[in-house]
Structures are given as structure tokens and as C-alpha cells.
Design an enzyme around this catalytic site. Structure first.
Site, PDB file in Angstrom:
ATOM      1  N   ARG A  61       3.578 -10.727  41.646  1.00  0.00           N
ATOM      2  CA  ARG A  61       2.773 -11.853  42.151  1.00  0.00           C
ATOM      3  C   ARG A  61       3.450 -13.197  41.915  1.00  0.00           C
ATOM      4  O   ARG A  61       4.091 -13.396  40.882  1.00  0.00           O
ATOM      5  CB  ARG A  61       1.409 -11.864  41.463  1.00  0.00           C
ATOM      6  CG  ARG A  61       0.589 -10.657  41.807  1.00  0.00           C
ATOM      7  CD  ARG A  61      -0.796 -10.660  41.200  1.00  0.00           C
ATOM      8  NE  ARG A  61      -1.572  -9.590  41.813  1.00  0.00           N
ATOM      9  CZ  ARG A  61      -1.510  -8.309  41.451  1.00  0.00           C
ATOM     10  NH1 ARG A  61      -0.746  -7.940  40.456  1.00  0.00           N
ATOM     11  NH2 ARG A  61      -2.222  -7.397  42.090  1.00  0.00           N
ATOM     12  N   HIS A  86       4.121  -8.748  46.354  1.00  0.00           N
ATOM     13  CA  HIS A  86       4.976  -7.675  46.870  1.00  0.00           C
ATOM     14  C   HIS A  86       5.609  -7.973  48.223  1.00  0.00           C
ATOM     15  O   HIS A  86       5.612  -7.118  49.116  1.00  0.00           O
ATOM     16  CB  HIS A  86       4.174  -6.380  46.961  1.00  0.00           C
ATOM     17  CG  HIS A  86       3.876  -5.726  45.636  1.00  0.00           C
ATOM     18  ND1 HIS A  86       4.581  -5.974  44.486  1.00  0.00           N
ATOM     19  CD2 HIS A  86       2.928  -4.803  45.286  1.00  0.00           C
ATOM     20  CE1 HIS A  86       4.100  -5.241  43.503  1.00  0.00           C
ATOM     21  NE2 HIS A  86       3.089  -4.525  43.946  1.00  0.00           N
ATOM     22  N   HIS A 155       7.947   1.791  44.454  1.00  0.00           N
ATOM     23  CA  HIS A 155       6.541   1.836  44.063  1.00  0.00           C
ATOM     24  C   HIS A 155       5.975   3.257  44.152  1.00  0.00           C
ATOM     25  O   HIS A 155       4.885   3.462  44.690  1.00  0.00           O
ATOM     26  CB  HIS A 155       5.743   0.856  44.931  1.00  0.00           C
ATOM     27  CG  HIS A 155       4.542   0.278  44.273  1.00  0.00           C
ATOM     28  ND1 HIS A 155       3.461   1.048  43.886  1.00  0.00           N
ATOM     29  CD2 HIS A 155       4.243  -0.983  43.920  1.00  0.00           C
ATOM     30  CE1 HIS A 155       2.547   0.264  43.342  1.00  0.00           C
ATOM     31  NE2 HIS A 155       2.993  -0.973  43.337  1.00  0.00           N
ATOM     32  N   SER A 156       6.705   4.219  43.605  1.00  0.00           N
ATOM     33  CA  SER A 156       6.166   5.587  43.569  1.00  0.00           C
ATOM     34  C   SER A 156       5.042   5.673  42.561  1.00  0.00           C
ATOM     35  O   SER A 156       5.099   5.073  41.484  1.00  0.00           O
ATOM     36  CB  SER A 156       7.261   6.575  43.162  1.00  0.00           C
ATOM     37  OG  SER A 156       8.163   6.750  44.222  1.00  0.00           O
ATOM     38  N   TYR A 157       4.016   6.419  42.934  1.00  0.00           N
ATOM     39  CA  TYR A 157       2.926   6.744  42.006  1.00  0.00           C
ATOM     40  C   TYR A 157       3.176   8.182  41.562  1.00  0.00           C
ATOM     41  O   TYR A 157       3.136   9.102  42.379  1.00  0.00           O
ATOM     42  CB  TYR A 157       1.571   6.695  42.698  1.00  0.00           C
ATOM     43  CG  TYR A 157       1.063   5.331  43.073  1.00  0.00           C
ATOM     44  CD1 TYR A 157       1.607   4.617  44.140  1.00  0.00           C
ATOM     45  CD2 TYR A 157      -0.010   4.757  42.383  1.00  0.00           C
ATOM     46  CE1 TYR A 157       1.106   3.378  44.502  1.00  0.00           C
ATOM     47  CE2 TYR A 157      -0.519   3.511  42.745  1.00  0.00           C
ATOM     48  CZ  TYR A 157       0.041   2.833  43.804  1.00  0.00           C
ATOM     49  OH  TYR A 157      -0.456   1.611  44.168  1.00  0.00           O
ATOM     50  N   ASP A 225      -1.812  -2.712  33.751  1.00  0.00           N
ATOM     51  CA  ASP A 225      -1.118  -3.330  34.885  1.00  0.00           C
ATOM     52  C   ASP A 225      -0.358  -4.570  34.397  1.00  0.00           C
ATOM     53  O   ASP A 225      -0.645  -5.692  34.793  1.00  0.00           O
ATOM     54  CB  ASP A 225      -2.124  -3.703  35.981  1.00  0.00           C
ATOM     55  CG  ASP A 225      -1.451  -4.019  37.310  1.00  0.00           C
ATOM     56  OD1 ASP A 225      -0.208  -4.015  37.354  1.00  0.00           O
ATOM     57  OD2 ASP A 225      -2.174  -4.278  38.288  1.00  0.00           O
ATOM     58  N   GLN A 262       6.961  -2.529  35.136  1.00  0.00           N
ATOM     59  CA  GLN A 262       5.523  -2.716  35.338  1.00  0.00           C
ATOM     60  C   GLN A 262       4.888  -1.339  35.219  1.00  0.00           C
ATOM     61  O   GLN A 262       5.166  -0.437  36.001  1.00  0.00           O
ATOM     62  CB  GLN A 262       5.273  -3.296  36.746  1.00  0.00           C
ATOM     63  CG  GLN A 262       3.816  -3.605  37.066  1.00  0.00           C
ATOM     64  CD  GLN A 262       3.385  -5.006  36.617  1.00  0.00           C
ATOM     65  OE1 GLN A 262       4.209  -5.831  36.214  1.00  0.00           O
ATOM     66  NE2 GLN A 262       2.099  -5.281  36.673  1.00  0.00           N
ATOM     67  N   GLU A 290       7.364   0.586  37.569  1.00  0.00           N
ATOM     68  CA  GLU A 290       8.164  -0.165  38.538  1.00  0.00           C
ATOM     69  C   GLU A 290       9.187  -1.030  37.798  1.00  0.00           C
ATOM     70  O   GLU A 290       8.826  -2.033  37.180  1.00  0.00           O
ATOM     71  CB  GLU A 290       7.251  -1.088  39.362  1.00  0.00           C
ATOM     72  CG  GLU A 290       6.113  -0.385  40.054  1.00  0.00           C
ATOM     73  CD  GLU A 290       4.936  -1.324  40.290  1.00  0.00           C
ATOM     74  OE1 GLU A 290       5.115  -2.420  40.858  1.00  0.00           O
ATOM     75  OE2 GLU A 290       3.816  -0.970  39.879  1.00  0.00           O
TER      76      GLU A 290
HETATM   77  C1  GLA Z   1       1.534  -3.352  41.501  1.00  0.00           C
HETATM   78  C2  GLA Z   1       0.685  -4.391  40.875  1.00  0.00           C
HETATM   79  C3  GLA Z   1      -0.754  -3.995  40.965  1.00  0.00           C
HETATM   80  C4  GLA Z   1      -1.144  -3.676  42.399  1.00  0.00           C
HETATM   81  C5  GLA Z   1      -0.225  -2.614  42.937  1.00  0.00           C
HETATM   82  C6  GLA Z   1      -0.430  -2.338  44.398  1.00  0.00           C
HETATM   83  O1  GLA Z   1       1.771  -2.313  40.704  1.00  0.00           O
HETATM   84  O2  GLA Z   1       1.033  -4.618  39.547  1.00  0.00           O
HETATM   85  O3  GLA Z   1      -1.572  -5.029  40.463  1.00  0.00           O
HETATM   86  O4  GLA Z   1      -1.067  -4.834  43.189  1.00  0.00           O
HETATM   87  O5  GLA Z   1       1.097  -2.997  42.798  1.00  0.00           O
HETATM   88  O6  GLA Z   1      -1.715  -1.988  44.728  1.00  0.00           O
END
Ligand code: GLA
Length: 325
Positions: A61, A86, A155-157, A225, A262, A290
Site C-alpha cells: 500500500r 498492489h 502472491h501465491s496463497y 497481515d 509479508q 510475499e
Molecule cells: C496483501 C495485503 C493484504 C491484501 C492482499 C490482497 O497480502 O497485505 O492486505 O490486500 O494482499 O487481498
């Protein structure tokens, strides 16, 4: 596009230069898909959670979308309230990348034009995915013709069980300090010690253990987060974090030459659409690690700035290494 060796099978998409799936054998030899993803391009186009994607030109951000480069203020697009998130309205995650497969690698190319999302400079970006034994190696390179900011991540989950939530999966982060967020989840620039807080992941801890804690940072984000500053950072590739599941025996190690990670526990995942294999993608279905330059660094003098100058090469690496025990 598929990359495959005796241990891993990885699917990469041109849309968002994304990782769609990573198949890893569990302790019984059964293949588990350890990342969230969708089975149709339409779902990728609709999604707003950056699932699997390459995020850029600058991840994280930026307050009011305002950056200063060479004494000039640029107002980046404000796509999350007043702030920039992002890469903006149509970030790198929503672009079609040109791809070419070379042996065990996929190279993806994208030209981000001067002024795109109000960033200065034509930025030529290349993301290379390759397999090296049990590792997925991601290399990012970029050049610009005008001084700009560049902070790219994946940004893999992850879900090391391949289904359900990740609350019983353990995470370890090699960090003594995290960056404080304000109520917009914007970094305040304050570096805080993890000692005696629920942000201490120096020893492996289940994601669920403190996710409902009343620690102010966890409350603001409805989970984890924040950005953790990697210990003993010296610009070389080093281990940033680790995660594992006792259920499948699958372990993930994250290595990078970037200074921060992150850790995000999927708090915004809202079940809007099911993913592959009809898996619901909801709160805590996956977690992200991340790797990146410290977020919002452009505004704080104590953070290394992700500034890229003409004639310089951006060259950073993220490695996801898997082991099964
Ligand atoms: C990142 C941010 C989160 C959110 C995700 C996407 O990981 O840190 O706050 O915005 O991306 O949804």
C-alpha cells in the site's frame, strides 16, 4: 504452461504471470495441490485477491497513492479507498504476459508503459519460473527508461493440505521485527520488536494459535497481515520463512534476496467463487508469504527504497522449496 520434474508439477498462466497450481507429493506419495487457484480464465479475470499472481509495479500500500521520485510528486491510481494497492486498478496481475518455454523454464514478458497507473517510465519486466529439484525458482528482472519504483512479488496463497483452512498449519518467520500498520493497513514506518508479542514466529507456530488475539495489529487486520524484516539481511539469498503441515508432511521453505516478507493469513478471502476442484476460497483458506522490499518504503528514510534508475537492472529472486517428511 506446465513445468514438471520427478518431484514437482507447476502450472503457470500468461494471465497475471500467475502460478495456478503446484503439485507436491505428501508423505504417502499422493499429489497435493498446495496453492489456491481457479480452473477458468474468467474466474481469474473476476478475482480481486491476487491469487497466484505477479504483483507490480509496486506491491503493498502507498498512502494517497503519492510517491516522490527525484523531487517530483507522482499520484498513482488510488484503488483501495484513497490509497494505492498492489500496482493499481489494472496491475500486473490483470495483464496478459508474453510467454516462452525454454527447457525447464517459462519466461514471461510485460512492457508497462510510461504513465501506466501513473507510474513514470517505460518498464520492461521479465519473470522467469524454473524448477530446480524440489524448488520453484522465480526470478524478476526489469529495466526502465526513467527513474521509477519497482517492487515485484508473487502472491501465491499456500495451503499445504490442499483443502480446508490453514489454521493448523505452522509458520516460522526468520525475523526479530515487524513493521507496524495503521488502521488502513498502511505501514506507519515504525519498526517493532516481535519479542513478547503474538507476532513472534521465530519458533514454528500454528497460524490459528493467535489469529483471534486482541493484539492491536492482529485486530486491525482480522488476522496476520504485516511485513516482517528478515534477520541478518545482506542482499544475498537467504531463508526468510518456513511453513509445514503435520497432516500431509509437506514443508515449504521460502528463500529470497529481498529484505522483507509479508505474512498474510488470507483475511480478505470471502468465498466469492470456488477455486479448483470446487474448493471454497474463504477466510483463511490459504496464507501468503510475499517477499518484497519493505512496503511503502518510498516515504520512510529508514527503509531501502525500491527505486529503479535507467541503466540499472532490477534482479531479484524468490524460491519456494518443498520437502516431504
Ligand atoms: C496483501 C495485503 C493484504 C491484501 C492482499 C490482497 O497480502 O497485505 O492486505 O490486500 O494482499 O487481498
Amino acid at each position: 504452461m506446465i513445468l514438471k520434474n520427478e518431484f514437482l508439477e507447476v502450472e503457470i498462466s500468461e494471465y497475471g504471470a500467475s502460478i495456478v497450481s503446484i503439485m507436491v507429493p505428501d508423505k504417502d506419495g499422493k499429489k497435493v495441490d498446495v496453492v489456491l487457484g481457479y480452473d477458468s480464465l474468467d474466474k481469474y479475470k473476476r478475482q480481486t485477491k491476487y491469487i497466484g499472481a505477479t504483483v507490480g509495479r509496486c506491491c503493498g500500500r502507498i498512502k494517497d497513492g503519492k510517491i516522490k521520485i527525484k523531487d517530483k510528486i507522482y499520484k498513482l491510481s488510488q484503488n483501495e479507498g484513497k490509497n494505492h494497492l498492489h500496482g493499481g486498478n489494472i496491475g500486473f496481475d490483470k495483464k496478459f504476459w508474453q510467454a516462452r518455454k525454454i527447457d525447464d523454464s517459462v519466461e514471461m514478458f510485460y512492457k508497462s508503459a510510461d504513465g501506466e497507473e501513473n507510474y513514470p517510465g517505460n518498464l520492461n519486466v521479465k519473470v522467469t519460473y524454473s524448477l530446480d529439484g524440489e524448488s520453484v525458482v522465480i526470478n524478476y528482472s526489469a529495466i526502465t527508461d526513467k527513474e521509477t519504483i519497482c517492487n515485484l512479488t508473487n502472491h501465491s496463497y499456500f495451503n499445504l493440505n490442499g483443502y480446508g483452512d490453514v489454521l493448523n498449519q505452522k509458520v516460522q518467520i526468520f525475523s526479530n521485527n515487524f513493521i507496524e500498520n495503521d488502521s488502513d493497513l498502511l505501514p506507519t514506518g515504525e519498526i517493532k520488536s516481535v519479542t513478547n508479542t503474538v507476532m513472534d514466529f521465530r519458533r514454528p507456530k500454528t497460524i490459528g494459535k493467535d489469529i483471534n488475539s486482541d493484539f492491536y495489529q492482529v485486530k486491525l487486520a482480522n488476522g496476520f497481515d504485516n511485513n516482517w524484516i528478515i534477520k541478518n539481511y545482506n542482499g544475498e539469498i537467504h531463508r526468510a520463512a518456513r511453513a509445514f503441515s503435520d497432516e500431509t508432511g509437506i514443508e515449504l521453505e521460502v528463500y529470497t534476496d529481498l529484505p522483507g516478507v509479508q505474512f498474510y493469513s488470507g483475511n480478505f478471502l470471502d468465498g466469492a467463487e470456488n477455486g479448483k476442484n470446487d474448493m471454497p476460497i474463504k477466510n483463511h483458506s490459504g496464507f501468503c508469504l510475499e517477499c518484497q522490499y519493505l512496503p511503502y518504503a518510498v516515504d520512510y528514510k529508514n527503509f531501502t527504497k525500491p527505486i529503479l534508475k535507467p541503466g540499472k537492472l532490477y534482479n531479484k529472486t524468490i524460491i519456494y522449496k518443498f520437502k516431504t517428511k
